[in-house]
Write a protein that holds these residues in place. Structure first.
Motif, PDB file in Angstrom:
ATOM      1  N   GLU A   1      -1.259  16.330  23.906  1.00  0.00           N
ATOM      2  CA  GLU A   1      -1.888  17.671  23.381  1.00  0.00           C
ATOM      3  C   GLU A   1      -2.668  18.357  24.789  1.00  0.00           C
ATOM      4  O   GLU A   1      -2.696  19.535  24.989  1.00  0.00           O
ATOM      5  CB  GLU A   1      -2.697  17.554  22.290  1.00  0.00           C
TER       6      GLU A   1
ATOM      7  N   LEU B   1      -0.379  19.578  27.419  1.00  0.00           N
ATOM      8  CA  LEU B   1       0.288  20.934  26.961  1.00  0.00           C
ATOM      9  C   LEU B   1      -0.660  22.132  26.985  1.00  0.00           C
ATOM     10  O   LEU B   1      -0.231  23.174  27.487  1.00  0.00           O
ATOM     11  CB  LEU B   1       1.138  20.794  25.586  1.00  0.00           C
ATOM     12  N   LYS B   2      -1.703  21.620  26.769  1.00  0.00           N
ATOM     13  CA  LYS B   2      -2.801  22.687  26.947  1.00  0.00           C
ATOM     14  C   LYS B   2      -3.179  23.314  28.097  1.00  0.00           C
ATOM     15  O   LYS B   2      -3.378  24.386  28.171  1.00  0.00           O
ATOM     16  CB  LYS B   2      -4.231  22.410  25.888  1.00  0.00           C
TER      17      LYS B   2
ATOM     18  N   TYR C   1       0.417  26.346  28.109  1.00  0.00           N
ATOM     19  CA  TYR C   1      -0.514  26.765  27.042  1.00  0.00           C
ATOM     20  C   TYR C   1       0.325  27.351  25.902  1.00  0.00           C
ATOM     21  O   TYR C   1       0.183  27.535  24.785  1.00  0.00           O
ATOM     22  CB  TYR C   1      -1.585  27.772  27.342  1.00  0.00           C
TER      23      TYR C   1
ATOM     24  N   TYR D   1       2.041  25.073  23.766  1.00  0.00           N
ATOM     25  CA  TYR D   1       0.831  24.309  23.150  1.00  0.00           C
ATOM     26  C   TYR D   1       0.577  25.218  21.798  1.00  0.00           C
ATOM     27  O   TYR D   1       0.646  24.852  20.612  1.00  0.00           O
ATOM     28  CB  TYR D   1      -0.298  24.187  23.926  1.00  0.00           C
TER      29      TYR D   1
END
Length: 192
Positions: A89, A92-93, A97, A100
């Motif tokens: 997480e 990906l953030k 993005y 995400y």
């Protein structure tokens, strides 16, 4: 080598966790409207499932068994999976993005995805060694990815076609998933 081939074909096609064992259905149905999102979810699950197979094997054999804590196996496995999902997480953030945001609530739900926990527990119950466990986890995740990408491709095609009103949306998705499960059952005779 024969064992590795059996694990590969078994996890990918014959005993596909989505189409045969019906594990991981929440993410399978929820993130399959667009192919790129489905592929992103498949890759996230592949990363988590492969690494969790490795980490849970290590935790079991170097922590739980020596300390006689096997009754804590499920909790320990869930903690390992939760940590890996948090890593995915955060990555990906930071690096993708848009993916995400597209995965939304389904990304943290990988923690409770029963397919990820199911692979770890079934690897343990099968008595796999480290290599077999990691191979099983990777192939099961690739089977999940194959299923969700094929399903999303069919859903995209159905969204662009004329269908009866009652089949729009979720009913059509469930019928499609059922037909895919029947098709995957055809792989049942590949290994014995």
């Amino acid at each position: 080598m024969n064992t590795y081939l059996t694990i590969l074909v078994g996890s990918l096609l014959v005993n596909n966790y989505v189409m045969n064992k019906f594990l991981g259905i929440c993410a399978f149905l929820g993130v399959s409207k667009k192919m790129d999102t489905a592929f992103g979810m498949g890759m996230a699950v592949t990363f988590v499932m492969t690494l969790s197979s490795l980490m849970t094997w290590l935790v079991e054999h170097y922590l739980l068994v020596p300390l006689d804590l096997m009754y804590m196996r499920t909790i320990a496995f869930i903690l390992v999976i939760a940590v890996l999902v948090q890593v995915v997480e955060m990555a990906l953030k930071k690096y993708s993005y848009s993916l995400y945001q597209a995965l939304g609530v389904y990304l943290p739900l990988i923690t409770t995805n029963c397919a990820v926990l199911g692979v770890a527990v079934l690897n343990s119950d099968s008595g796999y060694g480290l290599v077999e466990s990691v191979l099983s986890g990777c192939c099961a995740a690739l089977g999940f990815t194959l299923s969700i990408v094929l399903f999303s491709g069919i859903r995209e095609r159905l969204a662009n076609s004329r269908m009866p009103k009652w089949m729009d949306g979720f009913p059509g998705a469930l019928i499609t998933a059922g037909l895919m499960a029947i098709a995957f059952s055809g792989f049942g005779g590949l290994i014995k």
